[in-house]
Design an enzyme around this catalytic site. Structure first.
Site, PDB file in Angstrom:
ATOM      1  N   THR A 190      -4.967   8.210   5.117  1.00 19.33           N
ATOM      2  CA  THR A 190      -4.090   7.069   5.437  1.00 19.33           C
ATOM      3  C   THR A 190      -4.386   5.795   4.635  1.00 19.33           C
ATOM      4  O   THR A 190      -3.979   4.705   5.035  1.00 19.33           O
ATOM      5  CB  THR A 190      -4.186   6.722   6.939  1.00 19.33           C
ATOM      6  N   TRP A 191      -5.094   5.945   3.534  1.00 13.09           N
ATOM      7  CA  TRP A 191      -5.380   4.763   2.700  1.00 13.09           C
ATOM      8  C   TRP A 191      -4.053   4.207   2.191  1.00 13.09           C
ATOM      9  O   TRP A 191      -3.204   4.981   1.721  1.00 13.09           O
ATOM     10  CB  TRP A 191      -6.275   5.195   1.544  1.00 13.09           C
ATOM     11  N   ASP A 224      -7.639  10.460   9.229  1.00 16.55           N
ATOM     12  CA  ASP A 224      -8.752   9.735   8.621  1.00 16.55           C
ATOM     13  C   ASP A 224      -8.314   8.310   8.268  1.00 16.55           C
ATOM     14  O   ASP A 224      -7.297   8.121   7.600  1.00 16.55           O
ATOM     15  CB  ASP A 224      -9.178  10.460   7.333  1.00 16.55           C
ATOM     16  N   TYR A 267      -9.077  -0.058   5.040  1.00 16.74           N
ATOM     17  CA  TYR A 267      -7.726   0.259   4.557  1.00 16.74           C
ATOM     18  C   TYR A 267      -6.730  -0.813   4.993  1.00 16.74           C
ATOM     19  O   TYR A 267      -6.394  -0.932   6.185  1.00 16.74           O
ATOM     20  CB  TYR A 267      -7.269   1.641   5.059  1.00 16.74           C
ATOM     21  N   HIS A 309     -19.022   4.015   5.528  1.00 14.61           N
ATOM     22  CA  HIS A 309     -18.076   4.276   4.429  1.00 14.61           C
ATOM     23  C   HIS A 309     -18.799   4.569   3.099  1.00 14.61           C
ATOM     24  O   HIS A 309     -18.377   5.418   2.338  1.00 14.61           O
ATOM     25  CB  HIS A 309     -17.139   3.071   4.280  1.00 14.61           C
ATOM     26  N   TYR A 328     -12.136  14.103  -0.011  1.00 14.45           N
ATOM     27  CA  TYR A 328     -11.028  13.139  -0.118  1.00 14.45           C
ATOM     28  C   TYR A 328     -10.370  13.178  -1.495  1.00 14.45           C
ATOM     29  O   TYR A 328     -10.927  13.734  -2.436  1.00 14.45           O
ATOM     30  CB  TYR A 328     -11.461  11.729   0.301  1.00 14.45           C
TER      31      TYR A 328
HETATM   32  N1  LIG Z   1     -14.270   8.006   2.184  1.00 13.96           N
HETATM   33  C1  LIG Z   1     -13.803   7.433   1.103  1.00 13.96           C
HETATM   34  O1  LIG Z   1     -14.492   6.660   0.414  1.00 13.96           O
HETATM   35  C2  LIG Z   1     -12.400   7.742   0.669  1.00 13.96           C
HETATM   36  C3  LIG Z   1     -11.969   7.393  -0.627  1.00 13.96           C
HETATM   37  C4  LIG Z   1     -10.658   7.718  -0.978  1.00 13.96           C
HETATM   38  C5  LIG Z   1      -9.818   8.336  -0.063  1.00 13.96           C
HETATM   39  N2  LIG Z   1     -10.251   8.628   1.195  1.00 13.96           N
HETATM   40  C6  LIG Z   1      -9.389   9.271   2.198  1.00 13.96           C
HETATM   41  O2  LIG Z   1      -8.749  10.388   1.602  1.00 13.96           O
HETATM   42  C7  LIG Z   1      -7.347  10.248   1.698  1.00 13.96           C
HETATM   43  C8  LIG Z   1      -6.649  10.906   0.518  1.00 13.96           C
HETATM   44  O3  LIG Z   1      -7.034  10.346  -0.706  1.00 13.96           O
HETATM   45  P1  LIG Z   1      -6.146   9.293  -1.523  1.00 13.96           P
HETATM   46  O4  LIG Z   1      -5.319   8.491  -0.610  1.00 13.96           O
HETATM   47  O5  LIG Z   1      -7.109   8.585  -2.409  1.00 13.96           O
HETATM   48  O6  LIG Z   1      -5.206  10.142  -2.445  1.00 13.96           O
HETATM   49  P2  LIG Z   1      -4.604  11.624  -2.547  1.00 13.96           P
HETATM   50  O7  LIG Z   1      -4.378  12.188  -1.199  1.00 13.96           O
HETATM   51  O8  LIG Z   1      -5.432  12.354  -3.526  1.00 13.96           O
HETATM   52  O9  LIG Z   1      -3.226  11.306  -3.268  1.00 13.96           O
HETATM   53  C9  LIG Z   1      -2.227  10.532  -2.691  1.00 13.96           C
HETATM   54  C10 LIG Z   1      -1.071  10.504  -3.692  1.00 13.96           C
HETATM   55  O10 LIG Z   1      -0.482  11.796  -3.756  1.00 13.96           O
HETATM   56  C11 LIG Z   1       0.910  11.697  -3.487  1.00 13.96           C
HETATM   57  N3  LIG Z   1       1.331  12.897  -2.770  1.00 13.96           N
HETATM   58  C12 LIG Z   1       0.920  13.337  -1.555  1.00 13.96           C
HETATM   59  N4  LIG Z   1       1.477  14.509  -1.244  1.00 13.96           N
HETATM   60  C13 LIG Z   1       2.286  14.820  -2.279  1.00 13.96           C
HETATM   61  C14 LIG Z   1       3.146  15.913  -2.544  1.00 13.96           C
HETATM   62  N5  LIG Z   1       3.262  16.949  -1.693  1.00 13.96           N
HETATM   63  N6  LIG Z   1       3.865  15.916  -3.705  1.00 13.96           N
HETATM   64  C15 LIG Z   1       3.744  14.884  -4.582  1.00 13.96           C
HETATM   65  N7  LIG Z   1       2.935  13.819  -4.383  1.00 13.96           N
HETATM   66  C16 LIG Z   1       2.209  13.793  -3.246  1.00 13.96           C
HETATM   67  C17 LIG Z   1       1.057  10.449  -2.654  1.00 13.96           C
HETATM   68  O11 LIG Z   1       2.357   9.929  -2.792  1.00 13.96           O
HETATM   69  P3  LIG Z   1       3.281   9.700  -1.491  1.00 13.96           P
HETATM   70  O12 LIG Z   1       2.486   8.815  -0.575  1.00 13.96           O
HETATM   71  O13 LIG Z   1       4.483   9.080  -2.057  1.00 13.96           O
HETATM   72  O14 LIG Z   1       3.513  11.060  -0.912  1.00 13.96           O
HETATM   73  C18 LIG Z   1       0.015   9.536  -3.295  1.00 13.96           C
HETATM   74  O15 LIG Z   1       0.511   8.936  -4.477  1.00 13.96           O
HETATM   75  C19 LIG Z   1      -7.167   8.723   1.774  1.00 13.96           C
HETATM   76  O16 LIG Z   1      -5.866   8.355   2.182  1.00 13.96           O
HETATM   77  C20 LIG Z   1      -8.266   8.358   2.712  1.00 13.96           C
HETATM   78  O17 LIG Z   1      -7.921   8.657   4.048  1.00 13.96           O
HETATM   79  C21 LIG Z   1     -11.549   8.376   1.566  1.00 13.96           C
END
Ligand SMILES: NC(=O)c1ccc[n+]([C@@H]2O[C@H](COP(=O)([O-])OP(=O)(O)OC[C@H]3O[C@@H](n4cnc5c(N)ncnc54)[C@H](OP(=O)(O)O)[C@@H]3O)[C@@H](O)[C@H]2O)c1
Length: 278
Positions: free
Chosen positions: A15-16, A45, A50, A109, A189
């Site tokens: 949900t970032w 998550d 965020y 975090h 992630y």
């Molecule tokens: N613990 C940490 O330090 C940390 C760091 C980074 C992330 N996280 C967690 O991990 C989660 C996921 O990582 P993230 O947000 O960095 O990025 P991600 O999930 O790797 O990528 C998100 C991107 O992918 C696109 N997307 C999603 N599903 C898609 C699909 N089926 N087809 C095409 N595009 C798609 C999204 O666009 P749309 O939104 O337009 O679909 C967005 O641009 C975060 O939201 C957060 O909760 C944790």
């Protein structure tokens, strides 16, 4: 109950950056989360970081209409809030935004300057107070995990959440095996290389293989992360259409030949590397 990723759906909801846009965008993001929850995704998550609480606020608006024990809620606190007093304060603020009275998991975090013993003692107090069920860490490298496990009650850590996707495979070398050996669940992630795919180059092999399998490159990337059923991936999406596509990806299977072909373009780690983070 002790957290174990085997008891969750194969993917969770990242949900970032959610809740940071205008009303129309926020509404679409809420619909996406609802779509996921209604179809059996049972982990969300988030983090106080965020959108400075906006992600938690949006989630709170969605989950107030759901039975709380049907899904698990994970949030994280900043390293500069890692003392017992500040953990309690951060947690209470998160719970208020999330409109709930407990978290299933509360994570540090990333590592900061507060000694781990202090952080662990603060987290254990929150477990005893019934405000969290379990706790964990994020962005911990192998040395951090070993240091943590040697501290008093450090072995109570239930998960470590690190970067994991086809282009960032470092954790396969020692972190993932170590966590398996110590019964600590792994959450990966950024399966797509984060917003806009900025940290993952989709090479032609992915385009071609996805086409041959009748799926999208994003479905292939997600299915690859969870191919061994040994960890949880938490893709983020702001749209129902992408949530639907991500849920379908859970059923995608790979042949041994396909996996070997992907390994040629995105090699497995062959030695210890410094943990990559976003
Ligand atoms: N613990 C940490 O330090 C940390 C760091 C980074 C992330 N996280 C967690 O991990 C989660 C996921 O990582 P993230 O947000 O960095 O990025 P991600 O999930 O790797 O990528 C998100 C991107 O992918 C696109 N997307 C999603 N599903 C898609 C699909 N089926 N087809 C095409 N595009 C798609 C999204 O666009 P749309 O939104 O337009 O679909 C967005 O641009 C975060 O939201 C957060 O909760 C944790």
């Amino acid at each position: 109950m002790t957290f174990n990723h085997q008891n969750t759906s194969a993917i969770g909801i990242g949900t970032w950056h959610l809740g940071e846009g205008n009303q129309t965008k926020t509404e679409s993001e809420m619909q996406a989360i609802k779509y996921g929850l209604d179809r059996g995704i049972n982990l969300i998550d988030t983090a106080e970081m965020y959108g400075d609480g906006l992600s938690e606020t949006l989630i709170g608006k969605v989950i107030k209409n759901y039975q709380r024990d049907n899904f698990q809620l994970v949030s994280k606190f900043y390293p500069f809030h890692a003392t017992p007093k500040l953990i309690e304060q951060s947690l209470k603020n998160s719970l208020k935004r999330l409109q709930t009275d407990y978290l299933d998991l509360y994570l540090l975090h990333w590592r900061g300057n507060t000694p781990l013993t202090e952080t662990v003692s603060g987290l254990e107090k929150m477990v005893q107070a019934g405000l969290i069920k379990n706790w964990g860490v994020s962005n911990f490298d192998l040395d951090d995990l070993k240091e943590l496990s040697a501290t008093k009650d450090g072995s109570h850590c239930r998960i470590n959440e690190d970067l994991y996707n086809i282009a960032s495979r470092g954790i396969e070398y020692s972190i993932l095996p170590w966590q398996k050996e110590h019964g600590m669940s792994f959450v990966g992630y950024s399966p797509f290389g984060s917003d806009g795919g900025q940290f993952l180059k989709i090479k032609p092999i992915i385009q071609q293989m996805a086409k041959d399998k009748g799926i999208t490159p994003y479905q292939l990337l997600l299915a690859w992360v969870i191919r061994n059923h040994d960890l949880l991936s938490i893709p983020k999406t702001a749209s129902v259409e992408h949530m639907q596509s991500n849920i379908k990806a859970v059923d995608v299977q790979f042949t041994t030949d396909e996996l070997q072909l992907l390994d040629q373009s995105y090699p497995k780690p062959t030695s210890e590397t410094t943990l990559e983070t976003i």
